[in-house]
Design an enzyme around this catalytic site. Structure first.
Site, mmCIF file in Angstrom:
data_model
loop_
_atom_site.group_PDB
_atom_site.id
_atom_site.type_symbol
_atom_site.label_atom_id
_atom_site.label_comp_id
_atom_site.label_asym_id
_atom_site.label_seq_id
_atom_site.Cartn_x
_atom_site.Cartn_y
_atom_site.Cartn_z
ATOM 1 N N ILE A 14 0.700 -1.189 0.023
ATOM 2 C CA ILE A 14 -0.120 -0.099 0.105
ATOM 3 C C ILE A 14 0.905 1.223 -0.181
ATOM 4 O O ILE A 14 0.584 2.204 -0.674
ATOM 5 C CB ILE A 14 -1.001 0.097 1.278
ATOM 6 C CG1 ILE A 14 -1.740 -1.136 0.964
ATOM 7 C CG2 ILE A 14 -1.612 1.512 1.365
ATOM 8 C CD1 ILE A 14 -2.800 -1.233 -0.025
ATOM 9 N N LYS A 222 -13.476 0.328 7.723
ATOM 10 C CA LYS A 222 -12.471 -0.648 6.872
ATOM 11 C C LYS A 222 -12.802 -2.090 7.597
ATOM 12 O O LYS A 222 -13.111 -2.938 7.103
ATOM 13 C CB LYS A 222 -11.126 -0.276 6.931
ATOM 14 C CG LYS A 222 -10.132 -1.189 6.569
ATOM 15 C CD LYS A 222 -10.447 -1.368 5.133
ATOM 16 C CE LYS A 222 -9.646 -2.362 4.415
ATOM 17 N NZ LYS A 222 -8.264 -1.922 4.434
ATOM 18 N N HIS A 260 -30.995 -16.722 -8.714
ATOM 19 C CA HIS A 260 -32.002 -15.988 -7.908
ATOM 20 C C HIS A 260 -31.695 -14.466 -8.100
ATOM 21 O O HIS A 260 -30.403 -14.221 -7.727
ATOM 22 C CB HIS A 260 -32.068 -16.173 -6.608
ATOM 23 C CG HIS A 260 -33.326 -15.637 -5.773
ATOM 24 N ND1 HIS A 260 -33.367 -14.245 -5.520
ATOM 25 C CD2 HIS A 260 -34.484 -16.305 -5.429
ATOM 26 C CE1 HIS A 260 -34.543 -14.247 -4.881
ATOM 27 N NE2 HIS A 260 -35.405 -15.269 -4.835
ATOM 28 N N ARG A 262 -31.875 -11.896 -5.861
ATOM 29 C CA ARG A 262 -31.210 -11.321 -4.833
ATOM 30 C C ARG A 262 -30.275 -12.075 -4.145
ATOM 31 O O ARG A 262 -30.073 -11.998 -2.932
ATOM 32 C CB ARG A 262 -32.549 -11.116 -3.959
ATOM 33 C CG ARG A 262 -33.339 -9.886 -4.559
ATOM 34 C CD ARG A 262 -34.573 -9.357 -3.880
ATOM 35 N NE ARG A 262 -35.673 -10.496 -3.930
ATOM 36 C CZ ARG A 262 -36.530 -10.783 -4.913
ATOM 37 N NH1 ARG A 262 -36.148 -10.079 -5.850
ATOM 38 N NH2 ARG A 262 -37.129 -11.922 -4.976
ATOM 39 N N CYS A 276 -6.016 -8.592 5.411
ATOM 40 C CA CYS A 276 -7.020 -7.922 5.635
ATOM 41 C C CYS A 276 -7.960 -8.736 6.262
ATOM 42 O O CYS A 276 -8.470 -8.561 7.542
ATOM 43 C CB CYS A 276 -7.494 -6.853 4.330
ATOM 44 S SG CYS A 276 -6.485 -5.419 3.926
ATOM 45 N N LYS A 342 -4.121 -14.773 -3.085
ATOM 46 C CA LYS A 342 -5.340 -14.778 -3.786
ATOM 47 C C LYS A 342 -4.632 -14.806 -5.279
ATOM 48 O O LYS A 342 -3.490 -14.855 -5.466
ATOM 49 C CB LYS A 342 -6.199 -13.533 -3.652
ATOM 50 C CG LYS A 342 -5.137 -12.088 -3.972
ATOM 51 C CD LYS A 342 -6.259 -11.035 -3.941
ATOM 52 C CE LYS A 342 -7.140 -10.737 -5.240
ATOM 53 N NZ LYS A 342 -7.893 -9.754 -4.903
#
Length: 426
Positions: A14, A222, A260, A262, A276, A342
């Site tokens: 960051i 956050k 669906h 929703r 995080c 990730k």
């Protein structure tokens, strides 16, 4: 007062992109990091992390003289603190980890000697509620000749020499450069003037809206965002365990349920990693353990998923040996695909894939190889694991464990051997 010189403390995933964005707007930026390798790399106009487009921006900023990296803080008009905020293992009866603010304290103590009247200090590190006020107290203790804002003080903005605010980053690895510019920013000053000055600073490059609140709410915002994701992932991970027991394809099930209008169930995986989502919920739980029951349960579900994956590997080894009675466990080669937390990044922090691979290496007597296209070498803590290229792993391994859905893995499904796919791409 304008900000002619900006200092960024911590040049990681960051801090470095943030420093580069200010420098790209022709601001003089001094980046500070305790890592000599990082400092030397940046001063050559190169980067020590993987982040698309960042290398070009850093190279231009250094070449044009707007960005330099140093080991110790130098005078500036604004200081942004972007250091790690890990947690430490707690000895309380509920076994709840507690936040470790050591890095923030050391950063505050490091910049204190070079602070002057009119400066602005912003804490960007994701922090537990109250951390920004605590940082202001550390700064005040180190510089009694200057006045700092306090949430409990009756001092007016005019009586404060150094403004202090919290502005958490809200970016996605792999898209940091774009999101730093386009995303809205939550600005939480200890006082109204602190917020206003922080907005002035971020308007240097931020095109999204700078939304003002107080420091505590900014901190909680956050934590709330990441805890919400953690709860949603926990539902998907728990669903995958249930479906495995009921002999149902969880990927097909989620795809059907998401038709669906929703419903939007996330995808399950081998656990939750990164600095995080795997960490921030504990900041809430540690402060309010009696109230944060759902958040706490979600953390337990996601933290338990790696062990479930390891048990699947144990079963696969047993099945393989039963089918090949002439072989022993030492003859079984396991390939683990992906070590980052990730897809398509090199960040190994809190990575369930790395931890799973390390644990398999300790429990298995045979050969363990790993495929991670985004790193050149394994960390010392994983020295017993052999890093291999994708083609070699596919040809060598008896058991293929897919842990991270890197793009290059999607079109390269092994044709032989046992496959354990924790991401549903094979």
């Amino acid at each position: 007062m304008s900000f002619n010189t900006i200092s960024v403390i911590g040049l990681g995933y960051i801090g470095l992109p943030t420093a580069a964005m200010f420098a790209s707007r022709k601001k003089k930026v001094i980046g500070v990091d305790v890592n000599q390798h990082a400092v030397d790399t940046i001063n050559r106009g190169e980067i020590h992390i993987v982040e698309p487009d960042l290398d070009m921006i850093v190279h231009a900023a250094v070449t044009e003289g707007y960005l330099k990296a140093v080991l110790k803080p130098e005078p500036a008009d604004a200081f942004l603190i972007a250091v790690p905020t890990p947690f430490k293992k707690s000895l309380n009866q509920d076994d709840i980890p507690e936040p470790d603010l050591t890095y923030i304290q050391k950063a505050a103590e490091a910049i204190a000697p070079v602070l002057k009247k009119g400066d602005l200090v912003i804490l960007e590190s994701t922090s537990p509620v109250g951390a920004t006020e605590q940082m202001a107290e550390w700064l005040a203790a180190a510089r009694p000749d200057l006045s700092f804002p306090s949430a409990n003080s009756e001092a007016t903005d005019e009586m404060v020499d150094v403004n202090v605010a919290h502005c958490p980053e809200r970016v996605l690895p792999g898209h940091v450069v774009r999101e730093l510019v386009e995303n809205d920013r939550v600005i939480g000053g200890i006082t109204a003037k602190c917020s206003a000055r922080a907005v002035e600073l971020y308007n240097t490059f931020v095109q999204g809206e700078c939304v003002i609140t107080n420091a505590r709410t900014a901190e909680m915002a956050k934590l709330t965002e990441n805890s919400c994701r953690d709860v949603q992932i926990a539902f998907a991970n728990e669903l995958s365990i249930i479906c495995d027991k009921l002999d149902i394809d969880v990927w097909e099930l989620i795809s059907l349920a998401n038709r669906h209008p929703r419903i939007n169930i996330l995808q399950p995986g081998p656990g939750v990693g990164g600095h995080c989502i795997a960490v921030d919920p504990w900041f809430i739980v540690s402060k309010t353990p009696e109230e944060a029951k759902l958040i706490h349960t979600a953390r337990k579900v996601n933290d338990a998923k790696p062990e479930w994956v390891i048990n699947k590997v144990k079963i696969a080894i047993a099945d393989f040996l039963q089918a090949n009675p002439e072989k022993t466990a030492k003859d079984v080669t396991i390939a683990c695909y992906g070590l980052a937390f990730k897809p398509d990044i090199d960040d190994l922090r809190e990575s369930p894939a790395l931890n799973i691979t390390k644990k398999i290496a300790k429990m298995h007597s045979g050969r363990i190889i790993a495929v991670e296209p985004n790193i050149k070498a394994l960390p010392i803590i994983a020295a017993e694991i052999e890093l291999q290229k994708l083609g070699n792993a596919i040809n060598i391994a008896d058991i293929h464990l897919l842990l991270v859905d890197h793009v290059m893995f999607k079109a390269n499904r092994p044709e032989k051997g046992v496959i354990i796919d924790t991401k549903g791409i094979w």
